[in-house]
Motif scaffolding. Structure first.
Motif, PDB file in Angstrom:
ATOM      1  N   VAL A 203       4.227   0.234   5.412  1.00 44.00           N
ATOM      2  CA  VAL A 203       4.729   1.230   4.473  1.00 44.00           C
ATOM      3  C   VAL A 203       3.516   2.050   4.054  1.00 44.00           C
ATOM      4  CG1 VAL A 203       5.818   1.679   2.248  1.00 44.00           C
ATOM      5  CG2 VAL A 203       6.579  -0.267   3.652  1.00 44.00           C
ATOM      6  N   VAL A 204       3.605   3.370   4.182  1.00 43.06           N
ATOM      7  CA  VAL A 204       2.500   4.257   3.845  1.00 43.06           C
ATOM      8  C   VAL A 204       2.900   5.130   2.663  1.00 43.06           C
ATOM      9  CG1 VAL A 204       0.963   6.075   4.671  1.00 43.06           C
ATOM     10  CG2 VAL A 204       1.754   4.302   6.261  1.00 43.06           C
ATOM     11  N   ASP A 205       2.160   5.008   1.579  1.00 44.17           N
ATOM     12  CA  ASP A 205       2.339   5.892   0.428  1.00 44.17           C
ATOM     13  C   ASP A 205       1.151   6.834   0.376  1.00 44.17           C
ATOM     14  OD1 ASP A 205       4.750   4.919  -1.242  1.00 44.17           O
ATOM     15  OD2 ASP A 205       3.677   3.073  -0.784  1.00 44.17           O
ATOM     16  N   ALA A 206       1.416   8.110   0.236  1.00 42.31           N
ATOM     17  CA  ALA A 206       0.350   9.105   0.219  1.00 42.31           C
ATOM     18  C   ALA A 206       0.491  10.026  -0.982  1.00 42.31           C
ATOM     19  CB  ALA A 206       0.375   9.927   1.499  1.00 42.31           C
ATOM     20  N   THR A 207      -0.659  10.459  -1.490  1.00 38.67           N
ATOM     21  CA  THR A 207      -0.701  11.452  -2.542  1.00 38.67           C
ATOM     22  C   THR A 207      -1.446  12.673  -2.022  1.00 38.67           C
ATOM     23  OG1 THR A 207      -0.779   9.723  -4.238  1.00 38.67           O
ATOM     24  CG2 THR A 207      -1.411  11.954  -4.906  1.00 38.67           C
ATOM     25  N   LEU A 208      -0.779  13.815  -2.013  1.00 41.14           N
ATOM     26  CA  LEU A 208      -1.411  15.054  -1.553  1.00 41.14           C
ATOM     27  C   LEU A 208      -2.275  15.640  -2.662  1.00 41.14           C
ATOM     28  CD1 LEU A 208       1.559  16.694   0.355  1.00 41.14           C
ATOM     29  CD2 LEU A 208      -0.069  14.963   1.137  1.00 41.14           C
ATOM     30  N   ASP A 209      -3.099  16.609  -2.307  1.00 42.74           N
ATOM     31  CA  ASP A 209      -4.012  17.164  -3.301  1.00 42.74           C
ATOM     32  C   ASP A 209      -3.311  17.976  -4.376  1.00 42.74           C
ATOM     33  OD1 ASP A 209      -3.359  19.302  -1.710  1.00 42.74           O
ATOM     34  OD2 ASP A 209      -5.408  19.734  -1.070  1.00 42.74           O
ATOM     35  N   ASP A 210      -2.055  18.323  -4.175  1.00 38.99           N
ATOM     36  CA  ASP A 210      -1.303  19.000  -5.226  1.00 38.99           C
ATOM     37  C   ASP A 210      -0.505  18.010  -6.080  1.00 38.99           C
ATOM     38  OD1 ASP A 210       0.717  18.195  -3.535  1.00 38.99           O
ATOM     39  OD2 ASP A 210       1.517  20.204  -3.163  1.00 38.99           O
TER      40      ASP A 210
END
Length: 251
Positions: A203-210
């Protein structure tokens, strides 16, 4: 650095939204090979899980050294392990390099000397083990987050991800602030047609720069050649063969 999971990580190297799969060569592709037409189950028990790997970057575009990532003391320990096993004249065992690069050199060296004399204490996990297959996926994410795209590329084997140029691969990772990777419970490895395959659910959780959050679920298939005559050391190492992720509701 950003790890653009929608268009870059998925579309370039993990398979794409909607179930599109990036594949080097899956178990089915080997079905007609001479050694074995029907895969056999390898390994008696599944590994425990899940396991979580979290990596955050403080400055987009800035290379991340191992000393910066895990601290000077821990990085020095990694370097000593690397120097103890590496046969290279100028190995990449330096705290200024990414932790992934150092760990990859340890894994490469341990695989090279596997079965030759007594096992080296530094070779953990054991090169051919299920844990070593999982370590490839963890190292892939570690390299991406450190902007070490060469090491990330190498986790797919010597040719990199299928149908990808090196430039296209690296250009896709420009807009992710942090990733949080959870590795699920493993099933036993499968063997067939001269290769061993290990499915690694993630499971991949990502936070973008916005500030946007994204989540993807799926699995990698990690593979290696099964000690066949004439196999090169690189073929005997675990590497990513294929991956398939799909978008999931953010948690």
């Amino acid at each position: 650095m950003k790890l653009y999971l929608t268009s870059a990580l998925l579309g370039l190297s993990l398979g794409g939204l909607g179930g599109c799969q990036a594949s080097e060569k899956g178990p089915a592709a080997d079905a007609g090979a001479s050694e074995a037409a029907r895969p056999a189950m390898i390994g008696a028990t599944a590994a425990s899980g899940p396991e979580t790997v979290s990596i955050s970057l403080s400055a987009a575009g800035s290379p991340v050294s191992c000393a910066d990532e895990i601290g000077a003391t821990a990085a020095d320990k990694q370097v000593k392990m690397c120097l103890a096993v590496s046969p290279a004249t100028h190995p990449p065992c330096n705290t200024a390099n990414s932790c992934a690069m150092i760990e990859d050199e340890i894994a490469r060296s341990c695989a090279l000397f596997d079965g030759q004399g007594a096992p080296m204490a530094e070779c953990r996990p054991v090169p051919k083990s299920q844990a070593a297959a999982v370590a490839v996926v963890k190292r892939y994410y570690s390299a991406l987050n450190a902007h070490d795209y060469d090491t990330a590329w190498q986790q797919w084997g010597e040719g990199g991800p299928p149908n990808q140029t090196r430039a296209k691969f690296s250009s896709g990772f420009a807009h992710t602030r942090a990733t949080h990777v959870t590795i699920g419970v493993l099933e036993p490895s499968e063997g067939g047609a001269g290769s061993i395959y290990q499915n690694v659910p993630v499971v991949v959780d990502a936070t973008l720069d916005d500030g946007t959050h994204q989540r993807f679920t799926g699995e990698y298939v990690v593979r290696r050649v099964n000690d066949v005559d004439g196999a090169a050391p690189a073929q005997l190492r675990w590497h990513i063969g294929s991956a398939k992720l799909a978008a999931a509701p953010a948690g």
